[in-house]
Design a protein around this motif. Sequence first.
Motif, mmCIF file in Angstrom:
data_model
loop_
_atom_site.group_PDB
_atom_site.id
_atom_site.type_symbol
_atom_site.label_atom_id
_atom_site.label_comp_id
_atom_site.label_asym_id
_atom_site.label_seq_id
_atom_site.Cartn_x
_atom_site.Cartn_y
_atom_site.Cartn_z
ATOM 1 N N LEU A 83 0.838 -1.194 0.000
ATOM 2 C CA LEU A 83 0.000 0.000 0.000
ATOM 3 C C LEU A 83 0.870 1.240 0.000
ATOM 4 C CD1 LEU A 83 -2.610 -1.056 2.727
ATOM 5 C CD2 LEU A 83 -2.779 -1.338 0.252
ATOM 6 N N ASP A 84 0.446 2.240 -0.757
ATOM 7 C CA ASP A 84 1.165 3.511 -0.775
ATOM 8 C C ASP A 84 0.898 4.319 0.488
ATOM 9 O OD1 ASP A 84 2.263 2.981 -3.257
ATOM 10 O OD2 ASP A 84 0.574 3.877 -4.336
ATOM 11 N N ALA A 85 -0.282 4.162 1.066
ATOM 12 C CA ALA A 85 -0.673 4.941 2.233
ATOM 13 C C ALA A 85 -0.028 4.389 3.504
ATOM 14 C CB ALA A 85 -2.192 4.933 2.377
ATOM 15 N N SER A 86 0.022 5.212 4.539
ATOM 16 C CA SER A 86 0.503 4.804 5.859
ATOM 17 C C SER A 86 -0.588 5.102 6.880
ATOM 18 C CB SER A 86 1.794 5.545 6.231
ATOM 19 O OG SER A 86 2.824 5.243 5.313
ATOM 20 N N PRO A 87 -1.591 4.224 6.983
ATOM 21 C CA PRO A 87 -2.713 4.502 7.870
ATOM 22 C C PRO A 87 -2.330 4.418 9.344
ATOM 23 C CG PRO A 87 -2.854 2.274 7.016
ATOM 24 C CD PRO A 87 -1.720 2.933 6.293
ATOM 25 N N GLU A 88 -3.152 5.040 10.148
ATOM 26 C CA GLU A 88 -3.018 4.902 11.596
ATOM 27 C C GLU A 88 -3.308 3.447 11.967
ATOM 28 O OE1 GLU A 88 -5.625 6.218 15.518
ATOM 29 O OE2 GLU A 88 -5.853 7.322 13.629
ATOM 30 N N VAL A 89 -2.476 2.845 12.820
ATOM 31 C CA VAL A 89 -2.642 1.446 13.205
ATOM 32 C C VAL A 89 -2.859 1.351 14.711
ATOM 33 C CG1 VAL A 89 -1.615 -0.857 13.231
ATOM 34 C CG2 VAL A 89 -1.173 0.679 11.303
ATOM 35 N N ARG A 90 -3.908 0.626 15.093
ATOM 36 C CA ARG A 90 -4.201 0.403 16.506
ATOM 37 C C ARG A 90 -4.231 -1.102 16.776
ATOM 38 N NH1 ARG A 90 -9.459 4.399 17.499
ATOM 39 N NH2 ARG A 90 -8.788 6.102 16.118
ATOM 40 N N LEU A 91 -3.471 -1.552 17.760
ATOM 41 C CA LEU A 91 -3.577 -2.924 18.231
ATOM 42 C C LEU A 91 -4.599 -2.946 19.357
ATOM 43 C CD1 LEU A 91 0.149 -4.128 18.361
ATOM 44 C CD2 LEU A 91 -1.495 -4.302 16.486
ATOM 45 N N ASP A 92 -5.597 -3.813 19.228
ATOM 46 C CA ASP A 92 -6.696 -3.825 20.195
ATOM 47 C C ASP A 92 -6.933 -5.259 20.666
ATOM 48 O OD1 ASP A 92 -9.249 -3.709 21.509
ATOM 49 O OD2 ASP A 92 -9.660 -1.833 20.451
ATOM 50 N N ALA A 93 -6.734 -5.501 21.954
ATOM 51 C CA ALA A 93 -6.885 -6.847 22.517
ATOM 52 C C ALA A 93 -8.299 -7.382 22.353
ATOM 53 C CB ALA A 93 -6.497 -6.841 23.994
ATOM 54 N N ARG A 94 -9.272 -6.501 22.183
ATOM 55 C CA ARG A 94 -10.653 -6.952 22.004
ATOM 56 C C ARG A 94 -10.850 -7.676 20.676
ATOM 57 N NH1 ARG A 94 -13.454 -1.251 23.250
ATOM 58 N NH2 ARG A 94 -11.762 -0.683 21.816
ATOM 59 N N LEU A 95 -9.875 -7.564 19.781
ATOM 60 C CA LEU A 95 -9.944 -8.252 18.487
ATOM 61 C C LEU A 95 -9.185 -9.574 18.500
ATOM 62 C CD1 LEU A 95 -9.476 -5.182 16.131
ATOM 63 C CD2 LEU A 95 -11.608 -6.391 16.644
ATOM 64 N N GLY A 96 -8.704 -9.996 19.677
ATOM 65 C CA GLY A 96 -8.018 -11.275 19.783
ATOM 66 C C GLY A 96 -8.946 -12.446 19.507
ATOM 67 N N ASP A 97 -8.353 -13.609 19.261
ATOM 68 C CA ASP A 97 -9.127 -14.801 18.921
ATOM 69 C C ASP A 97 -9.969 -15.264 20.104
ATOM 70 O OD1 ASP A 97 -10.033 -16.777 17.243
ATOM 71 O OD2 ASP A 97 -8.078 -17.712 16.929
ATOM 72 N N ARG A 98 -10.959 -16.075 19.818
ATOM 73 C CA ARG A 98 -11.809 -16.667 20.864
ATOM 74 C C ARG A 98 -10.936 -17.453 21.842
ATOM 75 N NH1 ARG A 98 -16.329 -21.336 19.692
ATOM 76 N NH2 ARG A 98 -17.198 -21.523 21.808
ATOM 77 N N ARG A 99 -11.068 -17.162 23.114
ATOM 78 C CA ARG A 99 -10.277 -17.836 24.134
ATOM 79 C C ARG A 99 -10.961 -19.143 24.542
ATOM 80 N NH1 ARG A 99 -9.527 -12.263 25.320
ATOM 81 N NH2 ARG A 99 -11.415 -12.176 26.589
#
Length: 217
Positions: A83-99
């Motif tokens: 990608l040419d763009a450099s978007p803002e990136v957020r790591l969010d634990a709520r998007l982790g896999d089903r535990r």
Amino acid sequence: MPSTITAVRHGQSESNVAFARAEADGVAVVLTGLDEDVPLTLFGRGQATALGRRLAEGEAPEVVWCSPYLRAVQTWELAAAHLDASPEVRLDARLGDRRMGRLAGMNLAAIRESFPEEADRLLRSEHTYRAPDGESFSDVADRVREVVAAMRAECAGRRVLVVAHDTVVLMFKHVIEGIPLDSVVVFAPVLNASLSVWRGSRPEIFNDDAHLRDITV
């Protein structure tokens, strides 16, 4: 509200391969190590690269919300290289896999051997099943619901990309479209490196893997 929400599942991981091999051989397997640390396979890296090329054909994401699990982060990093763009990136634990709690790392055959009653409960109703110390689909949906609400409040008019896991992507469909949990499961499995897009609450595509047909690694 975001102008679009695009959700992708990570590329093929080493645990995906181990479980598929055990299923084909009809054997029990218990994986060691943290689920968060499982990396992509070489083929999974190729899938992530193909995903990046697919994303580059359209409008680039302006914000990326990514699971902190290694396989998701690797998928995003490999896709982002195209990608040419450099978007803002957020790591969010709520998007982790089903535990999966005490059943973590086990395939169904291993669960049958060590926890036969849990295997019976799982097979009776996967979408309502909660492993000991683990999560049900509804629990994952609650996490996703929080994320979608935050996106709607913080990313109005922006193109959002989510990089996460199969159950998480499925729960995005449940939350955004209002499909009941017992009905949304028919859309599983969500494929590795597949693409799903919503414009408002309207789905444009779901679980599309057309970009993965000619992968070379």
